[in-house]
Scaffold this motif. Structure first.
Motif, PDB file in Angstrom:
ATOM      1  N   ASP A 121       9.649  -4.514   2.912  1.00  0.00           N
ATOM      2  CA  ASP A 121       9.019  -3.681   3.930  1.00  0.00           C
ATOM      3  C   ASP A 121       8.694  -2.288   3.394  1.00  0.00           C
ATOM      4  N   THR A 122       9.690  -1.650   2.750  1.00  0.00           N
ATOM      5  CA  THR A 122       9.470  -0.304   2.215  1.00  0.00           C
ATOM      6  C   THR A 122       8.381  -0.331   1.157  1.00  0.00           C
ATOM      7  N   SER A 123       8.386  -1.351   0.314  1.00  0.00           N
ATOM      8  CA  SER A 123       7.373  -1.472  -0.719  1.00  0.00           C
ATOM      9  C   SER A 123       5.979  -1.577  -0.106  1.00  0.00           C
ATOM     10  N   SER A 124       5.858  -2.339   0.973  1.00  0.00           N
ATOM     11  CA  SER A 124       4.557  -2.487   1.622  1.00  0.00           C
ATOM     12  C   SER A 124       4.058  -1.167   2.193  1.00  0.00           C
ATOM     13  N   PHE A 125       4.923  -0.469   2.911  1.00  0.00           N
ATOM     14  CA  PHE A 125       4.522   0.818   3.490  1.00  0.00           C
ATOM     15  C   PHE A 125       4.175   1.836   2.410  1.00  0.00           C
ATOM     16  N   LEU A 126       4.998   1.891   1.349  1.00  0.00           N
ATOM     17  CA  LEU A 126       4.754   2.873   0.295  1.00  0.00           C
ATOM     18  C   LEU A 126       3.471   2.541  -0.475  1.00  0.00           C
ATOM     19  N   THR A 127       3.182   1.261  -0.649  1.00  0.00           N
ATOM     20  CA  THR A 127       1.944   0.860  -1.313  1.00  0.00           C
ATOM     21  C   THR A 127       0.724   1.361  -0.550  1.00  0.00           C
TER      22      THR A 127
END
Length: 452
Positions: free
Chosen positions: A256-262
């Motif tokens: 989830d964090t990776s998706s938002f940060l991307t």
């Protein structure tokens, strides 16, 4: 920033005597942000988790306040848990995760139902107006419609994504016309093709596309505590985009964090001034993120690292030219060319097209876990465009990298600039012992310290 929570058991008459003064101080502190953001466009995005967790009403009240302060708002909502619940109730095995996934005809119908329910919930929340509530006298129009033209994702590596779509274009003129008239535009995670087909869109992609197309000041993702953490477990409140990309490449973040940060990185790379990951589980988090210096989430910025580099001996002349006018008017202590040459490795310079227009020095005091920031200078004709902020962020990063826990600066004329950026006034006794011995008492410089 230390937050003092009010005691809910106290009435207004029983409140401590310092409360009014504290309120006035806080109100004055947010005034510069109010001036800065009036008329700016924010894209605020949140998933269906926020709605199912019962946080929608508090968010709408905070967004109503932003609207009243002159911020132009575009809201983008998701509906993943609601769609999954609809699918489960109807006996389908399909469940959506993060990102773009194949969408069957049945799943598309569930997505339509979920989007319609959430849209109505949002419109109802903005329609509140009970006296003695934050929404009293708030008359806010919420505009939604076919602003988004979508295309099918198609077949990728042999997998047919069916009714899953991607943003093809947005009716930016219509959106701008609505927000310029004081309305809030609401985008649901659905798009429509010129042939009248509907497609299921990923909320993150839709919000990012909207922010880029609108050249928004901010893209704000409200998440379930999905922020980027430092090595000590605290929130990393600010990341240069290149640092964000480096963290993403390391593979250490959860999905989830990776998706938002991307998506935050993509938005900033494409021209959005700031992108934020803000936890909605903290009451008032969007206000704290916007109106306090350090915020409560992770902010991604496009740091102009191409212009920022370590100084070399060849730069001494240019650094001296930057420093001399400030030495002449008493702002800086005279150093002399020989001192600059000796300490040149402690300097970083801002350079553009071969012209050095800014510098800063970091002087370490490892025994005290402190570092001094000195000679933070930007040429007058370059000031006002954020170069001072770039140098400050870089200095803070360098100080952390060498193990400093506190950064201090001595100044005679720019105290307010440092106070606004989180520095707190200290005294000579707060300096490292070595620095105390060289403190020039005849100049009576003010000392400001910031915890890193």
């Amino acid at each position: 920033m230390t937050t003092i929570e009010p005691d809910p058991t106290l009435s207004a008459q029983d409140a401590p005597e310092f409360a009014p003064a504290q309120f006035v101080r806080w109100f004055r502190e947010v005034a510069p942000y109010v001036h800065d953001f009036r008329g700016k466009t924010f894209v605020v995005a949140f998933g269906g988790e926020l709605v199912s967790d019962g946080a929608l009403n508090a968010l709408i009240q905070d967004l109503s306040l932003l609207s009243a302060l002159g911020v132009k708002l575009v809201l983008v909502h998701g509906s993943r848990p609601q769609v999954n619940e609809q699918l489960k109730l109807k006996g389908y095995q399909t469940q959506f995760g993060r990102g773009t996934e194949p969408t069957s005809a049945e799943a598309l119908e569930c997505a339509k139902e979920a989007a319609g329910e959430i849209r109505l919930d949002i419109e109802a929340s903005f329609s509140q107006g009970l006296p003695n509530t934050p929404m009293s006298h708030a008359q806010i129009r919420v505009i939604s419609g076919n602003f988004v033209t979508a295309r099918p994702v198609g077949v990728i590596d042999g997998l047919d994504y069916k009714h899953a779509g991607a943003v093809r274009k947005m009716d930016i003129d219509a959106i701008k016309n609505s927000i310029n008239q004081g309305s809030i535009v609401l985008l649901s995670p659905l798009g429509f093709s010129p042939t009248g087909e509907a497609f299921n869109l990923a909320m993150e992609d839709l919000a990012t596309s909207a922010a880029i197309a609108l050249r928004a000041e901010k893209l704000i993702f409200l998440t379930q505590d999905r922020t980027v953490l430092d090595t000590d477990g605290t929130v990393d409140t600010e990341l240069a985009r290149e640092d964000a990309d480096r963290i993403l490449a390391s593979g250490t973040l959860d999905e989830d964090t990776s998706s938002f940060l991307t998506h935050a990185s993509r938005a900033v790379k494409r021209g959005v001034a700031r992108a934020h990951l803000v936890p909605y589980t903290l009451d008032g988090s969007i206000l704290l993120e916007i109106f306090t210096h350090d915020g409560v989430g992770t902010m991604v910025v496009e740091d102009t690292l191409d212009d920022l580099r370590p100084a070399s001996v060849d730069d001494v002349g240019a650094i001296v030219q930057l420093i001399e006018p400030l030495e002449a008017d008493g702002t800086l202590v005279p150093r002399g060319r020989s001192v600059i040459e000796r300490d040149v490795e402690k300097f970083t310079v801002l350079e553009h097209d071969g012209v050095i227009y800014g510098c800063v020095a970091i002087i370490p005091y490892p025994n005290d876990h402190m570092a001094e920031m000195a000679c933070l200078i930007v040429q007058p004709e370059w000031q006002g465009a954020g170069e001072g902020e770039i140098l400050l962020r870089h200095a803070e990063g360098r100080a952390r990298a060498i193990g400093a826990r506190r950064l201090f600066v001595l100044t005679t004329r720019t105290s307010h600039w440092f106070i606004k950026r989180g520095f707190v006034q200290g005294g000579v006794a707060d300096l490292p012992k070595e620095r105390q011995a060289h403190y020039n008492r005849s100049r009576n410089s003010l000392i400001f310290i910031k915890r890193l």
